[in-house]
Design an enzyme around this catalytic site. Sequence first.
Site, PDB file in Angstrom:
ATOM      1  N   TYR A 173       0.834  -1.214   0.000  1.00  0.00           N
ATOM      2  CA  TYR A 173       0.000   0.000   0.000  1.00  0.00           C
ATOM      3  C   TYR A 173       0.863   1.257   0.000  1.00  0.00           C
ATOM      4  CZ  TYR A 173      -3.646  -3.309   1.415  1.00  0.00           C
ATOM      5  OH  TYR A 173      -4.509  -4.376   1.478  1.00  0.00           O
TER       6      TYR A 173
ATOM      7  N   HIS B  23      -0.161 -11.889   0.511  1.00  0.00           N
ATOM      8  CA  HIS B  23      -1.017 -10.848  -0.077  1.00  0.00           C
ATOM      9  C   HIS B  23      -1.404 -11.142  -1.531  1.00  0.00           C
ATOM     10  CE1 HIS B  23      -1.600  -6.172  -0.380  1.00  0.00           C
ATOM     11  NE2 HIS B  23      -2.674  -6.839  -0.730  1.00  0.00           N
TER      12      HIS B  23
HETATM   13  P1  NAD Z   1     -13.378   0.176   1.389  1.00  0.00           P
HETATM   14  O1  NAD Z   1     -14.529  -0.523   0.779  1.00  0.00           O
HETATM   15  O2  NAD Z   1     -13.184   0.051   2.840  1.00  0.00           O
HETATM   16  O3  NAD Z   1     -13.472   1.705   0.924  1.00  0.00           O
HETATM   17  C1  NAD Z   1     -12.514   2.625   1.291  1.00  0.00           C
HETATM   18  C2  NAD Z   1     -12.907   3.998   0.729  1.00  0.00           C
HETATM   19  O4  NAD Z   1     -14.096   4.459   1.365  1.00  0.00           O
HETATM   20  C3  NAD Z   1     -11.851   5.054   1.012  1.00  0.00           C
HETATM   21  O5  NAD Z   1     -11.867   6.013  -0.030  1.00  0.00           O
HETATM   22  C4  NAD Z   1     -12.360   5.684   2.294  1.00  0.00           C
HETATM   23  O6  NAD Z   1     -11.836   6.963   2.475  1.00  0.00           O
HETATM   24  C5  NAD Z   1     -13.845   5.686   2.060  1.00  0.00           C
HETATM   25  N1  NAD Z   1     -14.675   5.694   3.277  1.00  0.00           N
HETATM   26  C6  NAD Z   1     -14.464   5.045   4.450  1.00  0.00           C
HETATM   27  N2  NAD Z   1     -15.457   5.310   5.315  1.00  0.00           N
HETATM   28  C7  NAD Z   1     -16.331   6.109   4.693  1.00  0.00           C
HETATM   29  C8  NAD Z   1     -17.558   6.704   5.067  1.00  0.00           C
HETATM   30  N3  NAD Z   1     -18.082   6.513   6.274  1.00  0.00           N
HETATM   31  N4  NAD Z   1     -18.188   7.498   4.162  1.00  0.00           N
HETATM   32  C9  NAD Z   1     -17.664   7.704   2.931  1.00  0.00           C
HETATM   33  N5  NAD Z   1     -16.500   7.161   2.511  1.00  0.00           N
HETATM   34  C10 NAD Z   1     -15.838   6.370   3.381  1.00  0.00           C
HETATM   35  O7  NAD Z   1     -12.065  -0.349   0.615  1.00  0.00           O
HETATM   36  P2  NAD Z   1     -10.568  -0.610   1.036  1.00  0.00           P
HETATM   37  O8  NAD Z   1      -9.961   0.526   1.752  1.00  0.00           O
HETATM   38  O9  NAD Z   1      -9.904  -1.108  -0.193  1.00  0.00           O
HETATM   39  O10 NAD Z   1     -10.660  -1.855   2.012  1.00  0.00           O
HETATM   40  C11 NAD Z   1     -10.508  -1.754   3.391  1.00  0.00           C
HETATM   41  C12 NAD Z   1      -9.184  -2.309   3.883  1.00  0.00           C
HETATM   42  O11 NAD Z   1      -9.160  -3.723   3.749  1.00  0.00           O
HETATM   43  C13 NAD Z   1      -7.939  -1.816   3.133  1.00  0.00           C
HETATM   44  O12 NAD Z   1      -7.527  -0.568   3.636  1.00  0.00           O
HETATM   45  C14 NAD Z   1      -6.971  -2.919   3.411  1.00  0.00           C
HETATM   46  O13 NAD Z   1      -6.434  -2.770   4.714  1.00  0.00           O
HETATM   47  C15 NAD Z   1      -7.874  -4.158   3.394  1.00  0.00           C
HETATM   48  N6  NAD Z   1      -7.914  -4.806   2.055  1.00  0.00           N
HETATM   49  C16 NAD Z   1      -7.090  -5.867   1.826  1.00  0.00           C
HETATM   50  C17 NAD Z   1      -7.073  -6.472   0.585  1.00  0.00           C
HETATM   51  C18 NAD Z   1      -6.164  -7.636   0.348  1.00  0.00           C
HETATM   52  O14 NAD Z   1      -5.502  -8.096   1.250  1.00  0.00           O
HETATM   53  N7  NAD Z   1      -6.079  -8.149  -0.846  1.00  0.00           N
HETATM   54  C19 NAD Z   1      -7.892  -6.009  -0.437  1.00  0.00           C
HETATM   55  C20 NAD Z   1      -8.748  -4.952  -0.175  1.00  0.00           C
HETATM   56  C21 NAD Z   1      -8.751  -4.366   1.079  1.00  0.00           C
END
Ligand code: NAD
Length: 319
Positions: free
Chosen positions: A59, A124
């Site tokens: 990231y 990952h």
């Molecule tokens: P998400 O669906 O959590 O969306 C994140 C987005 O939504 C960001 O732009 C954030 O600022 C926004 N957001 C958060 N809360 C909000 C709210 N209340 N209102 C409006 N917007 C809001 O997607 P993500 O960040 O990709 O996934 C969450 C976490 O999961 C990642 O940060 C990561 O740590 C993990 N993840 C891991 C993998 C993997 O291992 N392959 C893949 C995807 C995500």
Amino acid sequence: MGSLELRPLGNTGLKVSSVGFGASPLGNVFGAVCDEEAIASVREAFRLGINFFDTSPYYGGTLSEKVLGKCLKAVGVPRNEFIVSTKCGRYIEGFDFSAERVTKSIDESLARLQLDYVDILQCHDIEFGSLDQIVNETLPALQKLKDSGKVRFIGITGLPLGIFTYVLDRVPPGTVDVILSYCHYGINDSTLEDLLPYLKSKGVGVISASPLAMGLLTESGPPEWHPASPELKAACKAAATYCKEKGKNISKLAMQYSLSNKDISSILVGMNSVRQVEENVAAAKELAAVGKDDKTLLEIEELLKPVKNQTWPSGIQQG
Ligand code: NAD
């Protein structure tokens, strides 16, 4: 309202907050974040009962780990009161799941995070590597890291759900402690549900990430790099607009939808502001107190029906 719910994570003995802090936004993946806002977000997360933080060297090309490390240090919560997961095998330079690389990787991650150990180390996005290498080389290397005390528990992550059964069917019980699935337990795609009984039978803890479908289920919409089809993007945008017109917030509804299945230990949502932390925790507390808004959720599900469970390709052909 009461405190944020803690849920057991498989057989690990860990209790993770139902809302987990996804730290990919701290790597500027969804736009620039300054250190002050990052620290304030992590401080607020702790204050509101979040104890689980997820990052990866990938990231922001190591930035997320560095910023999270800085935030954890600045906030100063005792080490045994929070749970950190990071990952290995995926880097800004590409994928490398070799034993040598992942063994080096944990030391680099610990230095950036300013920690002596991580609670969970996950391979990952394994669909981009050879799954047989994960089984035969990567997981045994991670087991050695577990024995060394640098890692408490081991996980695997990725998009296609078939990767989890492929690996779990080929390793002894207890080899994989947790799986992290993303974009498969939300309003527009809930396909992880069918896998939950299998994962439970294997004693594996389940983390589901991206309840907002990486921005699809937000009023401001997804980032430029989002892999969804134009059709899926348009349908989610229409759903967000529909909610807004009715005075509802699609992100809150989406959080509550994902949080309502207690067989999932933590819903990892990416956050980069105090406001988002407060909104997402409030959504969880409201769900616990009064339940979800089933009427509006049904209306949105109806709107999203033509794209239900639509996903996108990820990784290489296995076999
Ligand atoms: P998400 O669906 O959590 O969306 C994140 C987005 O939504 C960001 O732009 C954030 O600022 C926004 N957001 C958060 N809360 C909000 C709210 N209340 N209102 C409006 N917007 C809001 O997607 P993500 O960040 O990709 O996934 C969450 C976490 O999961 C990642 O940060 C990561 O740590 C993990 N993840 C891991 C993998 C993997 O291992 N392959 C893949 C995807 C995500």
